[in-house]
Write a protein that holds these residues in place. Structure first.
Motif, PDB file in Angstrom:
ATOM      1  N   THR A 202       0.622  -1.117   0.191  1.00  0.00           N
ATOM      2  CA  THR A 202       0.109   0.283  -0.273  1.00  0.00           C
ATOM      3  C   THR A 202       0.767   1.245   0.635  1.00  0.00           C
ATOM      4  N   HIS A 205      -0.057   4.616  -2.086  1.00  0.00           N
ATOM      5  CA  HIS A 205      -2.039   5.322  -1.394  1.00  0.00           C
ATOM      6  C   HIS A 205      -1.184   5.566   0.056  1.00  0.00           C
ATOM      7  N   THR A 206      -0.536   5.478   0.713  1.00  0.00           N
ATOM      8  CA  THR A 206       0.298   5.889   2.102  1.00  0.00           C
ATOM      9  C   THR A 206       1.029   6.980   1.841  1.00  0.00           C
ATOM     10  N   GLN A 209      -1.920  10.064   0.688  1.00  0.00           N
ATOM     11  CA  GLN A 209      -1.587  10.708   1.470  1.00  0.00           C
ATOM     12  C   GLN A 209      -1.600  11.548   2.480  1.00  0.00           C
ATOM     13  N   HIS A 248       4.831   0.411  -8.280  1.00  0.00           N
ATOM     14  CA  HIS A 248       3.667  -0.062  -8.270  1.00  0.00           C
ATOM     15  C   HIS A 248       3.171  -0.012  -9.307  1.00  0.00           C
ATOM     16  N   LEU A 303      -6.119   4.711 -10.532  1.00  0.00           N
ATOM     17  CA  LEU A 303      -5.474   5.707  -9.520  1.00  0.00           C
ATOM     18  C   LEU A 303      -5.474   6.860  -9.424  1.00  0.00           C
ATOM     19  N   LEU A 306      -6.793   8.269  -7.006  1.00  0.00           N
ATOM     20  CA  LEU A 306      -6.175   8.211  -6.046  1.00  0.00           C
ATOM     21  C   LEU A 306      -4.549   9.550  -6.025  1.00  0.00           C
TER      22      LEU A 306
END
Length: 427
Positions: A202, A205-206, A209, A248, A303, A306
């Motif tokens: 992840t 994603h992290t 964020q 990724h 993506l 995100l």
């Protein structure tokens, strides 16, 4: 004798005010003592006659006043090195220091005080992070950025309250200091949050964020105090975003290649089976979509959603190239798999010929609709990111390579047949 009495009285009052930490009074008495020195200089020609050893007395007086000024400056610097100093104490000490040694030195001391506050709060958060049995890296990142920017905001308030808003030099020094603090907190984020996140599945994603949260907090600071640090923080954190995105995409591209190979092999087997049974291979490959294409569109849409909150020109350029590379990788894999089957025999080449335009039609639809719809949320922030021309070229290359393989297989079959005929005639 009167001069000695004045000297003793002035220095005693100055010492008492300094001991009581009454900074305004201490500075006032210091200014009075310096003014007395100016009077002594003015009347020096007469005082030399009236007083024994006036030059020595005068030097002693200057030394005593200078020593107390130095002690007062040192005390102010100590006060501005205290991470627990209140805003009122910081402003008072900064004003006093500015009166004694100038605004530039006073401002540097004030900013050093806020740097100390930042370091203490960061160390406390880091201690909590390392001590926790199940540390929340996002909570740590949020606290780290928020506390740092809050101290920068407080320093901005003190800058205006102490030095005003029209002086360029203090504002310039503050801007340099604020950017340095922003770079330092970004380095801590990379070291303690994003590096660890990179090893996890992840990680992207992290990372997004953390960067999005940082940009929001920096935007709030800019709105409230007109201190712009978003660009600095984004630049410092970009290598982490870029690295996480590349890792990724590499994982996904590898998975997409394997899925495309498996799916095309299945379509090929179905087409060959239909041809062997005497049916139409073209009917066997007329499917509404490829699972490979569906997977690609779904991943791209995820993506885009995100990355949209942190969209910027640099990220848009990277995303645009990544989409083209992924699509090209898919077409190359499909092309290689089809060619390997068609080159196996002329019969395969004939049976699989209808598969080429069918696959191309599906892939063209992915470019025109699937990918374009998937990136819409990102494009709304950054502009178009689908490189249709490059993707069309990838399709054209795939078609040409498959056609060449098909013709080569047929040509080899004809040559083999001709040689077989000649051999029979000779026999």
């Amino acid at each position: 004798m009167a001069h000695w009495c004045v000297r003793i009285h002035l220095l005693q009052e100055l010492d008492l005010a300094a001991a009581a930490r009454d900074l305004p009074a201490a500075i006032q008495w210091l200014r009075v003592a310096e003014a007395v020195g100016e009077v002594l200089d003015r009347d020096a020609s007469q005082l030399v006659v009236d007083m024994d050893d006036f030059p020595g007395w005068r030097h002693s007086y200057d030394a005593a006043v200078g020593l107390r000024k130095q002690q007062l400056v040192s005390a102010l610097h100590r006060q501005l090195s205290d991470a627990n100093a209140s805003p009122a104490e910081i402003r008072c000490a900064t004003r006093a220091l500015a009166d004694l040694v100038g605004e530039a030195t006073a401002l540097q001391a004030m900013l050093h005080c806020y740097s100390t506050k930042v370091q203490v709060s960061q160390a406390l958060l880091l201690k909590q992070l390392t001590a926790g049995s199940d540390p929340d890296s996002l909570e740590f990142a949020g606290g780290l950025v928020q506390r740092t920017l809050l101290e920068i905001a407080a320093a901005a308030d003190d800058l205006v309250a102490t030095f005003g808003v029209s002086q360029r030099e203090p504002a310039s020094l503050f801007a340099v200091w604020a950017e340095r603090e922003a770079r330092f907190v970004a380095a801590m984020l990379r070291r303690h949050v994003l590096t660890a996140a990179a090893a996890a599945s992840t990680g992207l994603h992290t990372t997004v964020q953390v960067v999005a949260m940082t940009q929001v907090l920096a935007g709030m600071l800019e709105l409230s105090h007109s201190v712009s640090l978003t660009s600095t923080l984004t630049t410092e954190l970009w290598p982490s975003v870029d690295g996480a995105l590349r890792r990724h995409l590499k994982r996904f591209t590898d998975e997409l290649r394997m899925a495309a190979t498996e799916e095309i092999n299945t379509l090929v087997l179905n087409a060959l089976a239909a041809a062997e049974a005497g049916g139409s291979s073209k009917a066997a490959v007329q499917v509404p979509s490829l699972l490979t294409g569906t997977s690609l569109c779904r991943e791209v849409a995820m993506l885009a959603e995100l990355l949209a909150p942190i969209a910027n020109p640099k990220l848009a350029a990277t995303f645009r190239k990544a989409l083209t590379d992924i699509f090209t990788a898919a077409t190359q894999t499909i092309s290689f798999t089809l060619k390997s089957h068609m080159e196996a025999s002329a019969a395969n080449s004939i049976a699989l010929a209808p598969l080429i335009p069918a696959v191309m039609e599906v892939l063209a639809g992915i470019i025109e609709e699937g990918l374009s719809d998937g990136v819409a949320v990102f494009s709304a922030h950054s502009g178009p990111v689908i490189d249709g021309k490059s993707m069309d070229r990838a399709l054209s290359t795939m078609y040409k390579e498959c056609q060449l393989s098909s013709r080569a297989a047929k040509s080899s079959a004809k040559q083999a047949g001709a040689k077989g005929g000649l051999s029979a005639d000779n026999g």
